[in-house]
Design a protein around this motif. Structure first.
Motif, PDB file in Angstrom:
ATOM      1  N   PRO A  82       0.795  -1.245   0.000  1.00 10.83           N
ATOM      2  CA  PRO A  82       0.000   0.000   0.000  1.00 10.83           C
ATOM      3  C   PRO A  82       0.819   1.284   0.000  1.00 10.83           C
ATOM      4  O   PRO A  82       0.282   2.361   0.236  1.00 10.83           O
ATOM      5  N   THR A  83       2.124   1.192  -0.293  1.00 13.08           N
ATOM      6  CA  THR A  83       2.961   2.391  -0.179  1.00 13.08           C
ATOM      7  C   THR A  83       3.053   3.209  -1.459  1.00 13.08           C
ATOM      8  O   THR A  83       3.577   4.329  -1.432  1.00 13.08           O
ATOM      9  N   ALA A  84       2.558   2.675  -2.596  1.00 14.64           N
ATOM     10  CA  ALA A  84       2.761   3.364  -3.877  1.00 14.64           C
ATOM     11  C   ALA A  84       1.483   4.040  -4.372  1.00 14.64           C
ATOM     12  O   ALA A  84       0.391   3.475  -4.272  1.00 14.64           O
ATOM     13  N   THR A  85       1.626   5.239  -4.904  1.00 16.92           N
ATOM     14  CA  THR A  85       0.521   5.971  -5.532  1.00 16.92           C
ATOM     15  C   THR A  85       0.537   5.729  -7.035  1.00 16.92           C
ATOM     16  O   THR A  85       1.595   5.793  -7.656  1.00 16.92           O
ATOM     17  N   ASP A  86      -0.621   5.435  -7.610  1.00 14.40           N
ATOM     18  CA  ASP A  86      -0.715   5.221  -9.047  1.00 14.40           C
ATOM     19  C   ASP A  86      -0.856   6.569  -9.751  1.00 14.40           C
ATOM     20  O   ASP A  86      -1.874   7.251  -9.631  1.00 14.40           O
ATOM     21  N   ALA A 118       3.997  11.546  -6.724  1.00 15.02           N
ATOM     22  CA  ALA A 118       3.771  10.193  -7.224  1.00 15.02           C
ATOM     23  C   ALA A 118       5.014   9.610  -7.880  1.00 15.02           C
ATOM     24  O   ALA A 118       5.307   8.422  -7.725  1.00 15.02           O
ATOM     25  N   ILE A 119       5.756  10.426  -8.610  1.00 21.39           N
ATOM     26  CA  ILE A 119       6.961   9.907  -9.253  1.00 21.39           C
ATOM     27  C   ILE A 119       8.029   9.602  -8.209  1.00 21.39           C
ATOM     28  O   ILE A 119       8.729   8.580  -8.300  1.00 21.39           O
ATOM     29  N   VAL A 120       8.167  10.446  -7.188  1.00 18.20           N
ATOM     30  CA  VAL A 120       9.100  10.149  -6.099  1.00 18.20           C
ATOM     31  C   VAL A 120       8.658   8.876  -5.387  1.00 18.20           C
ATOM     32  O   VAL A 120       9.466   7.992  -5.063  1.00 18.20           O
ATOM     33  N   ASP A 121       7.360   8.769  -5.166  1.00 15.28           N
ATOM     34  CA  ASP A 121       6.763   7.613  -4.517  1.00 15.28           C
ATOM     35  C   ASP A 121       7.067   6.331  -5.299  1.00 15.28           C
ATOM     36  O   ASP A 121       7.457   5.310  -4.731  1.00 15.28           O
ATOM     37  N   ASP A 122       6.898   6.391  -6.613  1.00 15.83           N
ATOM     38  CA  ASP A 122       7.149   5.221  -7.434  1.00 15.83           C
ATOM     39  C   ASP A 122       8.632   4.888  -7.511  1.00 15.83           C
ATOM     40  O   ASP A 122       9.009   3.712  -7.602  1.00 15.83           O
ATOM     41  N   LEU A 123       9.482   5.900  -7.482  1.00 18.98           N
ATOM     42  CA  LEU A 123      10.918   5.632  -7.457  1.00 18.98           C
ATOM     43  C   LEU A 123      11.306   4.924  -6.163  1.00 18.98           C
ATOM     44  O   LEU A 123      12.134   4.003  -6.158  1.00 18.98           O
ATOM     45  N   VAL A 124      10.689   5.337  -5.056  1.00 20.50           N
ATOM     46  CA  VAL A 124      10.914   4.634  -3.784  1.00 20.50           C
ATOM     47  C   VAL A 124      10.428   3.192  -3.902  1.00 20.50           C
ATOM     48  O   VAL A 124      11.100   2.254  -3.448  1.00 20.50           O
ATOM     49  N   ALA A 125       9.258   3.007  -4.539  1.00 22.04           N
ATOM     50  CA  ALA A 125       8.718   1.658  -4.710  1.00 22.04           C
ATOM     51  C   ALA A 125       9.652   0.792  -5.539  1.00 22.04           C
ATOM     52  O   ALA A 125       9.849  -0.393  -5.242  1.00 22.04           O
ATOM     53  N   VAL A 126      10.234   1.378  -6.585  1.00 24.01           N
ATOM     54  CA  VAL A 126      11.165   0.621  -7.417  1.00 24.01           C
ATOM     55  C   VAL A 126      12.387   0.198  -6.596  1.00 24.01           C
ATOM     56  O   VAL A 126      12.871  -0.939  -6.719  1.00 24.01           O
ATOM     57  N   MET A 127      12.880   1.098  -5.750  1.00 24.51           N
ATOM     58  CA  MET A 127      14.019   0.747  -4.897  1.00 24.51           C
ATOM     59  C   MET A 127      13.643  -0.330  -3.890  1.00 24.51           C
ATOM     60  O   MET A 127      14.430  -1.237  -3.597  1.00 24.51           O
TER      61      MET A 127
END
Length: 394
Positions: free
Chosen positions: A127-131, A158-167
């Motif tokens: 639940p940590t990522a924003t679409d 959202a892009i920072v959020d997704d970059l965190v998700a990728v990491m």
């Protein structure tokens, strides 16, 4: 008046262009849910898993087309950081701090609900990522009711959020890394940086190397969409002061070229491919399973609490400023929209759990949490603007 003031950025034009792109995305998602729960479901899922050139169609969409979307957003983020609203630290700090809060709070809620089960605790990052696509789609439906500054804030968050998700995926959900491919990706990145340093302005060399970078990142075991962001960061940008005609900048040329393709092709195809979840065989009991509750409450409660609390603390501490033209109520509404965690959440769920039954719980949790976050956020933003207008007329 400077050129930067006269000419709005491409993402602002994209976000302010009306509800057309958002409506198309929503229609694609609704159509996918209908097809996935109709007699056409067999053909739909078979087509998504049809193999082509070493990958199935769904992977080409999620890893290929979405890399183009990340490239587009990455270009805008670079411009905003160097030559736009995010050029100052006070404006730049807010979405980054908010993204941190929006990752920590949902993870804590999920972990608390699943603390007794080490097996399901593995899904803490779901639940940590924003679409980005769906959240911006909801905002586009609201049109001018939402200030452009908040739309840019959400896109950046959202892009920072997704970059965190990728990491997070790379560190916690990657079973095996291909070090040779990672080394090749690093070499491709160095060559892209070198092109930038040599002031190469033709786009072709960057795109050829970017394609090689995408393929190497895909082979490495890391999510391939990060290649789009890396490529975007290496595309040369001439600031408005250095280049009065901003179309002379390679970044601007690529940005303008990608804009209609992203809005009316990439995002709708992506929505149609990923929104098709079958409810066949599910019972109401799935709603109270720890995984379902952890994901749904993490998205709906955790995201809004983490994002808004982080914003409040940053603004009150004078580390950041409230987005231009926005109110606290509108900021809270956007914080709610951050709980739309569709694609990356589903992707992390598939990586975290191999059991189809638990995967179904993840899907239900994502759908429920995202639906209520979208509904509540849209209602608050709609009525907050209406109330302000009514007040101003009295």
């Amino acid at each position: 008046m400077t050129d930067r003031v006269r000419k709005p950025s491409v993402l602002r034009e994209f976000l302010d262009s009306g509800a057309a792109g958002g409506l198309l995305l929503m229609a694609a998602a609704v159509l996918a849910l209908f097809v996935a729960n109709s007699p056409l479901a067999g053909g739909y899922f078979s087509a998504l898993h049809a193999s082509f050139a070493g990958l199935d169609l769904l992977h080409w969409i999620n890893d290929g087309l979405m890399a183009v979307f990340f490239l587009f957003v990455g270009l805008e983020i670079k411009r905003e950081f160097l030559d736009g609203q995010l050029a100052s630290w006070s404006n730049r700090a807010l979405p980054c701090i908010a993204a941190a809060g929006g990752v920590i709070a949902p993870a804590l809620i999920y972990a608390t609900i699943n603390a007794a089960s080490p097996q399901t605790l593995r899904g803490w990052a779901i639940p940590t990522a924003t679409d980005i696509a769906f959240a911006l789609g909801v905002l586009s439906l609201l049109g001018p009711r939402v200030p452009t500054s908040l739309k840019v804030f959400l896109a950046t968050l959202a892009i920072v959020d997704d970059l965190v998700a990728v990491m997070v995926i790379a560190l916690f959900y990657t079973e095996q890394l291909n070090l040779a491919a990672l080394g090749g990706a690093l070499l491709a990145t160095i060559l892209l940086v070198l092109l930038n340093r040599l002031k190469v302005t033709r786009l072709a060399p960057y795109l050829v190397l970017g394609l090689a970078l995408w393929w190497l990142v895909l082979l490495s075991g890391v999510h391939a969409t990060i290649a789009g962001v890396v490529l975007a960061l290496t595309i040369p940008l001439r600031t408005s002061k250095a280049a009065p005609d901003d179309m002379a900048s390679p970044l601007h040329r690529l940005e303008h070229g990608l804009s209609p393709w992203v809005a009316f092709l990439v995002v709708p195809i992506f929505g149609f491919a990923n929104a098709g979840v079958s409810f066949a065989g599910m019972s109401a009991a799935v709603l109270i399973e720890p995984v379902t509750l952890g994901v749904a409450l993490g998205l709906f409660l955790g995201k809004q609490a983490g994002v808004f609390a982080a914003c409040w603390l940053a603004i009150k501490a004078r580390v950041a400023c409230l987005p231009v033209g926005a109110t606290w109520v509108q900021l809270y509404g956007v914080s709610l929209l951050c709980g739309i965690g569709f694609t990356m959440s589903l992707f992390i769920g598939l990586l975290a759990f191999g059991d189809p039954a638990i995967q179904d719980e993840v899907k239900v949790g994502v759908l429920v949490g995202s639906f209520f976050a979208a509904k509540a956020g849209a209602l608050i933003l709609f009525f907050a603007k209406a109330r302000m207008s009514a007040t101003s007329n009295t």
